[in-house]
Write an enzyme that holds these catalytic residues in place. Structure first.
Site, PDB file in Angstrom:
ATOM      1  N   GLU A  88       3.431  -9.100  -2.081  1.00  0.00           N
ATOM      2  CA  GLU A  88       2.800  -7.874  -1.568  1.00  0.00           C
ATOM      3  C   GLU A  88       3.843  -6.808  -1.234  1.00  0.00           C
ATOM      4  O   GLU A  88       3.637  -5.625  -1.516  1.00  0.00           O
ATOM      5  CB  GLU A  88       1.947  -8.186  -0.333  1.00  0.00           C
ATOM      6  CG  GLU A  88       0.649  -8.896  -0.651  1.00  0.00           C
ATOM      7  CD  GLU A  88      -0.415  -7.980  -1.241  1.00  0.00           C
ATOM      8  OE1 GLU A  88      -0.243  -6.748  -1.269  1.00  0.00           O
ATOM      9  OE2 GLU A  88      -1.451  -8.507  -1.681  1.00  0.00           O
ATOM     10  N   GLU A  92       3.852  -3.195  -3.087  1.00  0.00           N
ATOM     11  CA  GLU A  92       3.592  -1.965  -2.320  1.00  0.00           C
ATOM     12  C   GLU A  92       4.813  -1.079  -2.134  1.00  0.00           C
ATOM     13  O   GLU A  92       4.659   0.127  -1.922  1.00  0.00           O
ATOM     14  CB  GLU A  92       3.010  -2.324  -0.949  1.00  0.00           C
ATOM     15  CG  GLU A  92       1.617  -2.911  -1.036  1.00  0.00           C
ATOM     16  CD  GLU A  92       1.012  -3.249   0.313  1.00  0.00           C
ATOM     17  OE1 GLU A  92       1.664  -3.014   1.358  1.00  0.00           O
ATOM     18  OE2 GLU A  92      -0.126  -3.749   0.322  1.00  0.00           O
ATOM     19  N   GLU A 142       1.918   6.050   0.546  1.00  0.00           N
ATOM     20  CA  GLU A 142       3.254   6.500   0.948  1.00  0.00           C
ATOM     21  C   GLU A 142       3.955   5.336   1.615  1.00  0.00           C
ATOM     22  O   GLU A 142       3.306   4.444   2.157  1.00  0.00           O
ATOM     23  CB  GLU A 142       3.189   7.627   1.993  1.00  0.00           C
ATOM     24  CG  GLU A 142       2.652   8.942   1.545  1.00  0.00           C
ATOM     25  CD  GLU A 142       2.647   9.951   2.704  1.00  0.00           C
ATOM     26  OE1 GLU A 142       3.673  10.081   3.406  1.00  0.00           O
ATOM     27  OE2 GLU A 142       1.601  10.575   2.895  1.00  0.00           O
TER      28      GLU A 142
END
Length: 175
Positions: A88, A92, A142
């Site tokens: 993850e 990300e 972001e």
């Protein structure tokens, strides 16, 4: 809504006599199959760089779209919590984390597609060198480094992450 309310038929035999057995399960009156609603595994990472900054993401999807978050997500089947967390983080932020320390877990409810998913959120501490760059992808719209002194829990959208930030003694010591 309790997750078991969505189950109308036995997944083994298809019977509509799939009744509440107790607060955690349903049982089929025809075939005897019992289904237990257990939490899904999820992870979140406190990633601290050499400048005493925390890596923070902004949620790109619901729930809590637009609020701050920590990198992490659901653990896939056949993954350890550590493998899921590392995957993850890479998805990300683009960062490959090799070393981490398990901290604690917090039960949570994650609303997804109109259903409350009960999760067990496992939190890890990761250290990376100063100058490590992160690029937002996947669920993160972001990502950026935030000085530990600038962290305000109310800016984070998920209850378990707010609670984890409050509990994170190592952050308080670094301020």
């Amino acid at each position: 809504m309790h997750p078991l309310e969505k189950f109308a038929y036995c997944p083994m035999c298809g019977s509509k006599h799939f009744v509440i057995n107790n607060e955690k399960s349903r049982k089929c009156e025809n075939c005897g199959f019992t289904y237990y609603a257990n939490p899904s595994s999820a992870t979140a990472a406190f990633i601290i760089n050499g400048n005493n900054e925390l890596l923070v993401t902004k949620r790109g999807k619901e729930p809590a779209k637009g609020t701050l978050d920590l990198p992490g997500g659901f653990v896939d089947m056949d993954e350890t919590a550590e493998e899921g967390m590392a995957r993850e983080i890479k998805e990300e932020t683009g960062i490959e984390v090799k070393e981490f320390t398990y901290l604690f877990s917090i039960p949570n409810i994650y609303r997804y597609s109109g259903i409350d998913i009960h999760t067990l959120d496992m939190f890890f501490l990761c250290h990376v060198p100063a100058g490590t760059e992160a690029v937002a992808a996947d669920d993160a719209s972001e990502c950026f480094w935030m000085p530990v002194d600038d962290i305000h829990t109310e800016q984070f959208g998920l209850r378990s992450v707010r609670q984890a930030l409050y509990q994170a003694e190592f952050l308080k010591k670094q301020k």
